[in-house]
Design an enzyme around this catalytic site. Sequence first.
Site, mmCIF file in Angstrom:
data_model
loop_
_atom_site.group_PDB
_atom_site.id
_atom_site.type_symbol
_atom_site.label_atom_id
_atom_site.label_comp_id
_atom_site.label_asym_id
_atom_site.label_seq_id
_atom_site.Cartn_x
_atom_site.Cartn_y
_atom_site.Cartn_z
ATOM 1 N N CYS A 120 3.385 20.944 -14.965
ATOM 2 C CA CYS A 120 3.397 20.259 -16.258
ATOM 3 C C CYS A 120 4.270 21.045 -17.245
ATOM 4 O O CYS A 120 4.099 22.261 -17.396
ATOM 5 C CB CYS A 120 1.970 20.169 -16.780
ATOM 6 S SG CYS A 120 1.882 19.506 -18.444
ATOM 7 N N CYS B 290 1.549 22.474 -20.084
ATOM 8 C CA CYS B 290 0.491 23.462 -19.837
ATOM 9 C C CYS B 290 0.645 24.181 -18.499
ATOM 10 O O CYS B 290 -0.191 25.014 -18.149
ATOM 11 C CB CYS B 290 -0.873 22.797 -19.941
ATOM 12 S SG CYS B 290 -1.243 21.741 -18.537
ATOM 13 N N GLN C 128 0.849 -1.200 0.000
ATOM 14 C CA GLN C 128 0.000 0.000 0.000
ATOM 15 C C GLN C 128 0.877 1.239 0.000
ATOM 16 O O GLN C 128 0.382 2.351 -0.076
ATOM 17 C CB GLN C 128 -0.881 0.016 1.254
ATOM 18 C CG GLN C 128 -1.831 -1.160 1.331
ATOM 19 C CD GLN C 128 -2.387 -1.328 2.736
ATOM 20 O OE1 GLN C 128 -3.382 -0.713 3.102
ATOM 21 N NE2 GLN C 128 -1.755 -2.152 3.535
ATOM 22 N N ASN C 129 2.192 1.043 0.117
ATOM 23 C CA ASN C 129 3.102 2.184 0.203
ATOM 24 C C ASN C 129 3.412 2.751 -1.174
ATOM 25 O O ASN C 129 3.346 2.048 -2.173
ATOM 26 C CB ASN C 129 4.397 1.777 0.915
ATOM 27 C CG ASN C 129 4.135 1.322 2.342
ATOM 28 O OD1 ASN C 129 3.086 1.644 2.892
ATOM 29 N ND2 ASN C 129 5.064 0.598 2.912
ATOM 30 N N HIS D 104 -1.538 1.231 -4.204
ATOM 31 C CA HIS D 104 -1.964 2.633 -4.096
ATOM 32 C C HIS D 104 -1.103 3.575 -4.927
ATOM 33 O O HIS D 104 -0.980 4.755 -4.606
ATOM 34 C CB HIS D 104 -1.983 3.061 -2.623
ATOM 35 C CG HIS D 104 -3.110 2.443 -1.847
ATOM 36 N ND1 HIS D 104 -3.107 2.324 -0.476
ATOM 37 C CD2 HIS D 104 -4.287 1.901 -2.262
ATOM 38 C CE1 HIS D 104 -4.238 1.738 -0.084
ATOM 39 N NE2 HIS D 104 -4.956 1.469 -1.138
ATOM 40 N N ASN E 85 3.283 -6.904 13.349
ATOM 41 C CA ASN E 85 2.827 -5.549 13.652
ATOM 42 C C ASN E 85 3.205 -5.216 15.092
ATOM 43 O O ASN E 85 3.396 -6.103 15.923
ATOM 44 C CB ASN E 85 1.301 -5.445 13.457
ATOM 45 C CG ASN E 85 0.841 -4.023 13.223
ATOM 46 O OD1 ASN E 85 1.183 -3.105 13.981
ATOM 47 N ND2 ASN E 85 0.066 -3.814 12.171
ATOM 48 N N GLY F 60 2.963 -4.511 8.942
ATOM 49 C CA GLY F 60 2.877 -3.062 9.191
ATOM 50 C C GLY F 60 1.692 -2.379 8.538
ATOM 51 O O GLY F 60 1.823 -1.274 8.035
ATOM 52 N N THR F 61 0.552 -3.028 8.587
ATOM 53 C CA THR F 61 -0.660 -2.351 8.082
ATOM 54 C C THR F 61 -1.761 -2.421 9.124
ATOM 55 O O THR F 61 -1.920 -3.452 9.790
ATOM 56 C CB THR F 61 -1.155 -2.942 6.743
ATOM 57 O OG1 THR F 61 -2.394 -2.295 6.387
ATOM 58 C CG2 THR F 61 -1.356 -4.447 6.785
ATOM 59 N N SER F 62 -2.497 -1.319 9.262
ATOM 60 C CA SER F 62 -3.616 -1.301 10.207
ATOM 61 C C SER F 62 -4.805 -2.066 9.629
ATOM 62 O O SER F 62 -5.775 -2.311 10.346
ATOM 63 C CB SER F 62 -4.008 0.139 10.525
ATOM 64 O OG SER F 62 -4.340 0.808 9.329
HETATM 65 P P1 NAD Z 1 -1.360 2.821 8.857
HETATM 66 O O1 NAD Z 1 -0.609 4.046 9.198
HETATM 67 O O2 NAD Z 1 -2.841 2.861 8.901
HETATM 68 O O3 NAD Z 1 -0.906 1.655 9.854
HETATM 69 C C1 NAD Z 1 0.440 1.352 10.069
HETATM 70 C C2 NAD Z 1 0.523 0.067 10.865
HETATM 71 O O4 NAD Z 1 1.891 -0.276 11.010
HETATM 72 C C3 NAD Z 1 -0.066 0.171 12.271
HETATM 73 O O5 NAD Z 1 -0.901 -0.948 12.493
HETATM 74 C C4 NAD Z 1 1.173 0.140 13.191
HETATM 75 O O6 NAD Z 1 0.912 -0.532 14.414
HETATM 76 C C5 NAD Z 1 2.155 -0.637 12.351
HETATM 77 N N1 NAD Z 1 3.570 -0.309 12.593
HETATM 78 C C6 NAD Z 1 4.129 0.897 12.846
HETATM 79 N N2 NAD Z 1 5.465 0.792 12.943
HETATM 80 C C7 NAD Z 1 5.769 -0.510 12.735
HETATM 81 C C8 NAD Z 1 6.983 -1.243 12.717
HETATM 82 N N3 NAD Z 1 8.165 -0.657 12.908
HETATM 83 N N4 NAD Z 1 6.910 -2.577 12.481
HETATM 84 C C9 NAD Z 1 5.716 -3.213 12.298
HETATM 85 N N5 NAD Z 1 4.527 -2.554 12.301
HETATM 86 C C10 NAD Z 1 4.568 -1.232 12.518
HETATM 87 O O7 NAD Z 1 -0.822 2.330 7.450
HETATM 88 P P2 NAD Z 1 -1.534 1.506 6.287
HETATM 89 O O8 NAD Z 1 -2.279 0.360 6.860
HETATM 90 O O9 NAD Z 1 -0.493 1.265 5.265
HETATM 91 O O10 NAD Z 1 -2.638 2.494 5.680
HETATM 92 C C11 NAD Z 1 -2.350 3.848 5.453
HETATM 93 C C12 NAD Z 1 -2.396 4.321 3.999
HETATM 94 O O11 NAD Z 1 -1.473 5.409 3.931
HETATM 95 C C13 NAD Z 1 -1.889 3.346 2.988
HETATM 96 O O12 NAD Z 1 -2.906 3.208 2.064
HETATM 97 C C14 NAD Z 1 -0.675 3.995 2.311
HETATM 98 O O13 NAD Z 1 -0.929 4.150 0.923
HETATM 99 C C15 NAD Z 1 -0.561 5.366 2.870
HETATM 100 N N6 NAD Z 1 0.769 5.740 3.429
HETATM 101 C C16 NAD Z 1 1.910 5.342 2.788
HETATM 102 C C17 NAD Z 1 3.166 5.638 3.333
HETATM 103 C C18 NAD Z 1 4.418 5.150 2.600
HETATM 104 O O14 NAD Z 1 4.404 5.026 1.364
HETATM 105 N N7 NAD Z 1 5.504 4.837 3.310
HETATM 106 C C19 NAD Z 1 3.261 6.347 4.522
HETATM 107 C C20 NAD Z 1 2.064 6.767 5.150
HETATM 108 C C21 NAD Z 1 0.824 6.450 4.593
HETATM 109 ZN ZN ZN Z 2 -0.440 19.609 -18.735
#
Ligand code: NAD
Ligand code: ZN
Length: 258
Positions: free
Chosen positions: A149, A152, A102-103, A120, A215, A189-191
Amino acid sequence: MNHQLIERAAGDILKSKKTIAFTGAGISVESGIPDFRSAEGLWQKYDPEEYAHIHAFHSNPDKVWRMLKDMFTLVMTAKPNPAHIGLAELERMGLLSSVITQNVDGLHQAAGNKNVIEFHGTHRTLSCLTCAKTVDGTSLKMEDLPARCPHCLSLLKPDVVFFGEPIPWQAQAYSFKESKSCSAVLVVGTSAIVYPAASIPIMAKEQGATVIEINMEPTPLTGSVSDYLISGSAGKIIPAIVEEVKRRGGKKAEILQS
Ligand code: NAD
Ligand code: ZN
């Protein structure tokens, strides 16, 4: 760190026919990019609901670019941490089919993973919502931001999926295919509250896959969808699992090392 669970995860990976990883912002926290939940950092300054919504970009792109500039600064300087590197090692050993992330930070690719599905989108390219031109973001410098851009002069939008935007269909179709055909998934590492992304481990579970959660804290998947949660930081847990896999001389690891 619970060593019994590290051993269990290594065993599950070694006996799985196909393993995938599903990652979120938490895996990049140890690279200095805050997640949405951190007590401090970017998202305390900018409410994601306000700044990361596509309506905000349409109605006030200058305002949204203040947040994007800060995010770009973090992403441009961030380096993969041991969690990203561990997943790349698993892929090289033939033990990881794909990483669905999702990052938008590109750190899985920087660590060496070849098969990364960006659910994403990405910061690496930007698009013009006025004339449809696409621009390579990796060549941009701080002084080029906010990016305009070249045709434009409209403000460009990074090709990340804002709230209220659809998921790129190829990424969604490929991710769903991977999740329905795997026998183990590492959820890191995703909520697990942002949909449709969060349906990936659920689909895998429905097909009988083992769901291994890594997590700092429990999530809505814990205790229902996940077979078990390994609590702690991904940067410590994933390298420990990789070490255990190597110690057991996993069959595919053995072939590559000989
Ligand atoms: P979230 O912020 O909702 O959740 C992060 C999760 O990671 C939490 O459950 C937390 O407990 C856990 N966590 C934090 N540090 C950790 C570690 N060191 N080791 C293991 N777990 C750890 O993130 P999400 O679920 O990815 O959803 C947020 C949305 O935000 C995503 O869709 C993403 O696209 C975007 N986002 C991306 C980035 C990036 O690209 N690095 C940064 C922030 C948000
Ligand atoms: Zn343009």
